[in-house]
Enzyme design. Sequence first.
Site, PDB file in Angstrom:
ATOM      1  N   HIS A 120       8.956   2.367   5.888  1.00  0.00           N
ATOM      2  CA  HIS A 120       8.375   2.911   7.112  1.00  0.00           C
ATOM      3  C   HIS A 120       8.669   1.979   8.277  1.00  0.00           C
ATOM      4  CE1 HIS A 120       5.784   6.030   5.188  1.00  0.00           C
ATOM      5  NE2 HIS A 120       5.871   5.202   4.159  1.00  0.00           N
ATOM      6  N   ALA A 165      13.106 -13.276 -12.260  1.00  0.00           N
ATOM      7  CA  ALA A 165      11.856 -12.545 -12.490  1.00  0.00           C
ATOM      8  C   ALA A 165      10.909 -12.688 -11.301  1.00  0.00           C
ATOM      9  CB  ALA A 165      11.181 -13.052 -13.763  1.00  0.00           C
ATOM     10  N   ARG A 185      16.319 -15.467  -2.543  1.00  0.00           N
ATOM     11  CA  ARG A 185      17.279 -16.316  -1.826  1.00  0.00           C
ATOM     12  C   ARG A 185      18.339 -16.833  -2.795  1.00  0.00           C
ATOM     13  NH1 ARG A 185      15.326 -17.261   3.209  1.00  0.00           N
ATOM     14  NH2 ARG A 185      13.051 -17.068   3.513  1.00  0.00           N
ATOM     15  N   LYS A 194      31.737 -15.532 -20.793  1.00  0.00           N
ATOM     16  CA  LYS A 194      32.509 -15.099 -21.952  1.00  0.00           C
ATOM     17  C   LYS A 194      32.403 -13.596 -22.122  1.00  0.00           C
ATOM     18  CE  LYS A 194      32.953 -15.875 -26.948  1.00  0.00           C
ATOM     19  NZ  LYS A 194      32.383 -16.569 -28.128  1.00  0.00           N
TER      20      LYS A 194
END
Length: 214
Positions: A120, A165, A185, A194
């Site tokens: 908004h 997380a 950040r 790999k």
Amino acid sequence: MEPQLDHERRFWPHLMHVAKEEVEPIASRRLFADLAAGLPAQAFSRTRTAMLRAAGMQIGPSSLVQGPLRITGRGNPCRDISIGTFTMISGSLHADIGAPIRIGDRVRIGHDVSLLTVDHDVGPEEMRSGPRKYGQIEIGDGAWLASRVVVLPGVRIGAGSIVGAGSVVTRDVPDNTLVAGVPARFVRSLGPGKHLEQPPEETPQSSRSFLRHG
């Protein structure tokens, strides 16, 4: 025209319009997504994924949705979600749809992640939540979103990137980059790593064969 008669003539069309909006989710393919959300987490993964496909989501082969998806938006917002191949969503996941969400191949999304395409503008003091605005979310191939990540509208998360997380992603994340925090950040750049020849061992045994063969 008498006030009472004018009121009645305006009331019934309004009631029909409201009823149509209320019934539309039940009458559409979205019902499959609502039913899939009621399945137990970490169970019925293939059934849940098939039901989400039936609801209109584009889900590539060898991809699984392991936990509930809460999908909000007008009409059938499932049609605005696409998921690539060999992608796994742990769930629960909240997708608030006002613009498309594009999730690439080999993506991993942890628990309690929110992908929000609706925001908004700041309104006047009488109501600070102003007019809605929308922005597409794109998650690149091979990216990993850890648990409780929130992605805000208009964000692109680059291929091969990791979001730590609990992070809130407010701006684009470059390819092969680790970000974390509120707001998220830059932490460091990531190397190529790999190449994976088969599903990782932490994948549930019941899903491993499905992921190999689609």
